[in-house]
Scaffold this active site. Structure first.
Site, mmCIF file in Angstrom:
data_model
loop_
_atom_site.group_PDB
_atom_site.id
_atom_site.type_symbol
_atom_site.label_atom_id
_atom_site.label_comp_id
_atom_site.label_asym_id
_atom_site.label_seq_id
_atom_site.Cartn_x
_atom_site.Cartn_y
_atom_site.Cartn_z
ATOM 1 N N TYR A 134 -1.874 -8.081 22.432
ATOM 2 C CA TYR A 134 -0.903 -8.262 21.421
ATOM 3 C C TYR A 134 0.533 -8.190 21.835
ATOM 4 O O TYR A 134 1.518 -9.308 21.847
ATOM 5 C CB TYR A 134 -1.055 -7.603 20.206
ATOM 6 C CG TYR A 134 -0.479 -7.989 19.042
ATOM 7 C CD1 TYR A 134 -0.339 -9.289 18.430
ATOM 8 C CD2 TYR A 134 0.623 -7.075 18.268
ATOM 9 C CE1 TYR A 134 0.680 -9.587 17.394
ATOM 10 C CE2 TYR A 134 1.429 -7.255 17.360
ATOM 11 C CZ TYR A 134 1.608 -8.445 16.976
ATOM 12 O OH TYR A 134 2.133 -8.700 15.826
ATOM 13 N N SER A 171 7.940 -8.864 16.939
ATOM 14 C CA SER A 171 7.186 -7.538 16.500
ATOM 15 C C SER A 171 7.873 -6.252 17.274
ATOM 16 O O SER A 171 8.410 -6.525 18.296
ATOM 17 C CB SER A 171 5.730 -7.669 16.715
ATOM 18 O OG SER A 171 5.091 -6.529 16.689
HETATM 19 N N1 LIG Z 1 1.844 -8.049 9.688
HETATM 20 C C1 LIG Z 1 2.342 -7.376 10.373
HETATM 21 O O1 LIG Z 1 2.592 -6.096 10.285
HETATM 22 C C2 LIG Z 1 3.379 -8.000 11.639
HETATM 23 C C3 LIG Z 1 4.243 -7.258 12.367
HETATM 24 C C4 LIG Z 1 4.961 -7.785 13.240
HETATM 25 C C5 LIG Z 1 4.724 -9.068 13.529
HETATM 26 N N2 LIG Z 1 3.932 -9.842 12.888
HETATM 27 C C6 LIG Z 1 3.832 -11.479 13.120
HETATM 28 O O2 LIG Z 1 4.089 -12.135 12.078
HETATM 29 C C7 LIG Z 1 3.402 -13.567 12.330
HETATM 30 C C8 LIG Z 1 2.445 -13.740 11.079
HETATM 31 O O3 LIG Z 1 1.471 -12.757 10.713
HETATM 32 P P1 LIG Z 1 0.887 -12.113 9.537
HETATM 33 O O4 LIG Z 1 1.081 -10.578 9.688
HETATM 34 O O5 LIG Z 1 1.672 -12.777 8.343
HETATM 35 O O6 LIG Z 1 -0.598 -12.361 9.682
HETATM 36 P P2 LIG Z 1 -1.512 -13.697 9.055
HETATM 37 O O7 LIG Z 1 -1.507 -13.576 7.412
HETATM 38 O O8 LIG Z 1 -2.780 -13.413 9.570
HETATM 39 O O9 LIG Z 1 -0.684 -14.882 9.335
HETATM 40 C C9 LIG Z 1 -0.965 -15.491 10.399
HETATM 41 C C10 LIG Z 1 -0.884 -17.015 10.348
HETATM 42 O O10 LIG Z 1 -0.740 -17.654 11.528
HETATM 43 C C11 LIG Z 1 -1.812 -18.653 11.630
HETATM 44 N N3 LIG Z 1 -2.600 -19.029 12.558
HETATM 45 C C12 LIG Z 1 -3.309 -18.207 13.593
HETATM 46 N N4 LIG Z 1 -3.794 -18.946 14.740
HETATM 47 C C13 LIG Z 1 -2.932 -20.059 14.585
HETATM 48 C C14 LIG Z 1 -3.146 -21.166 15.265
HETATM 49 N N5 LIG Z 1 -3.431 -21.378 16.420
HETATM 50 N N6 LIG Z 1 -2.199 -22.294 14.832
HETATM 51 C C15 LIG Z 1 -1.595 -22.288 13.970
HETATM 52 N N7 LIG Z 1 -1.542 -21.242 12.901
HETATM 53 C C16 LIG Z 1 -2.386 -20.260 13.359
HETATM 54 C C17 LIG Z 1 -3.052 -18.113 10.394
HETATM 55 O O11 LIG Z 1 -3.747 -19.153 9.940
HETATM 56 P P3 LIG Z 1 -5.271 -18.917 9.449
HETATM 57 O O12 LIG Z 1 -5.216 -18.678 8.281
HETATM 58 O O13 LIG Z 1 -5.852 -20.321 9.772
HETATM 59 O O14 LIG Z 1 -5.770 -17.685 10.387
HETATM 60 C C18 LIG Z 1 -1.925 -17.579 9.468
HETATM 61 O O15 LIG Z 1 -1.507 -18.580 8.627
HETATM 62 C C19 LIG Z 1 2.593 -13.168 13.446
HETATM 63 O O16 LIG Z 1 3.182 -13.792 14.633
HETATM 64 C C20 LIG Z 1 2.499 -11.758 13.743
HETATM 65 O O17 LIG Z 1 2.198 -11.495 15.068
HETATM 66 C C21 LIG Z 1 3.072 -9.532 11.907
#
Ligand SMILES: NC(=O)c1ccc[n+]([C@@H]2O[C@H](COP(=O)([O-])OP(=O)(O)OC[C@H]3O[C@@H](n4cnc5c(N)ncnc54)[C@H](OP(=O)(O)O)[C@@H]3O)[C@@H](O)[C@H]2O)c1
Length: 284
Positions: free
Chosen positions: A158, A145
């Protein structure tokens, strides 16, 4: 005729929503057989439905995968070895985002944040490395990120977890390069996925402590950034593109504003960069 057994295989952790779900679809569209790792299997239907709409459901398998559970991680790796005998790409995407001011965040939240975003990624990587190393081929794509490069008030747990991902990935890249395994870090800025509703909106401050004014600004800034953030599909397309490249770069940051902010941090004296960050926050 080529069978699915001959196609490249990718594992994506955290596939129930957001980037993970979109990455599964994009990889399948590019010819991968995709193992979608899912923490809560009741969400698997949504993944398969989305895959069906995209016409790629035959290329998707779902596996129970909570990255904080050793048994899930080992079983997922064993399933892939057993069924396909190869893993071309691992996307370490699963993650949560907890915010809060460092003085106030309870120990269990720090542990939970690190257990998912850092130790979960370590577990998953360790479990698949033997398979990649034996074939002398593999690619590990790390979902970091902008918070893995720049610390921001209220983002302590985070950002710490993502800085850890960055350090780990630099070491890993040098360790695995001799075995034909490359490591790539993806650093998105804020995009409107469900992650912000899960963790940051629960951010609060204890009455009597002087963080309220800053908390209000941080929450306003985070909400604005997520709302203005680009289409999450551009991140998914980038990840799928990286999966197919012959020689990918080590880091990819997006969108452009994230690239510029990271470059500014590298170019400016540390205190000056902090002053600029504080003034940006003050304007929220
Ligand atoms: N969105 C942004 O702005 C952003 C920016 C930079 C980086 N990121 C990174 O992108 C990645 C994906 O995030 P996202 O934004 O797409 O959010 P998201 O829609 O909340 O996706 C996160 C995923 O991780 C899963 N998860 C959480 N805890 C877990 C565990 N213990 N074991 C396995 N799976 C788990 C969630 O499952 P559940 O449905 O069960 O919760 C969900 O499928 C993350 O690493 C995040 O830090 C996001």
């Amino acid at each position: 005729m080529r069978s699915l057994q001959d196609e490249p295989v990718a594992l994506v952790t955290g596939s129930s929503s957001g980037f993970g779900l979109l990455i599964c679809i994009e990889l399948a569209l590019r010819g991968f057989v995709v193992i979608a790792g899912i923490r809560r299997m009741e969400t698997a239907g949504k993944v398969l439905e989305t895959a069906e709409q995209a016409g790629v459901h035959t290329r998707i398998r779902t596996v129970q995968l909570d990255v904080t559970q050793d048994s899930d991680v080992k079983q997922a790796a064993a399933y892939i070895k057993d069924q396909f005998g190869r893993l071309d790409v691992l996307v370490n995407n699963a993650g949560t985002a907890y915010g809060g001011f460092i003085e106030e965040v309870p120990a269990e939240v720090w542990l939970e944040q690190m257990n998912t975003n850092f130790h979960g990624m370590v577990r998953m990587t360790q479990a698949v490395l033997p398979l990649m190393r034996e074939r002398r081929k593999g690619r590990i794509i790390q979902m970091s990120s902008i918070s893995g490069r720049i610390g921001f008030p209220g983002y302590g747990p985070y950002a710490s977890s993502k800085f850890a991902v960055e350090g780990f990935s630099e070491c890993l890249a040098l360790e695995t390069e001799p075995f034909g395994i490359d490591v790539v870090i993806v650093e998105p800025g804020a995009y409107g996925t469900p992650i912000w509703e899960k963790g940051f909106t629960q951010m609060s401050t204890t009455s009597g402590l002087p963080y309220q004014a800053m908390l209000d600004k941080v929450l306003a800034f985070s909400q604005k950034s997520a709302q203005q953030g680009g289409d999450p599909r551009e991140v998914a397309r980038l990840v799928a593109h990286i999966a197919c490249l012959k020689r990918p770069a080590f880091r990819y940051a997006l969108p452009r504003s994230t690239r510029l902010t990271i470059r500014a941090k590298a170019a400016l004296p540390g205190r000056l960069f902090q002053k600029i960050m504080a003034s940006v926050l003050g304007r929220s």
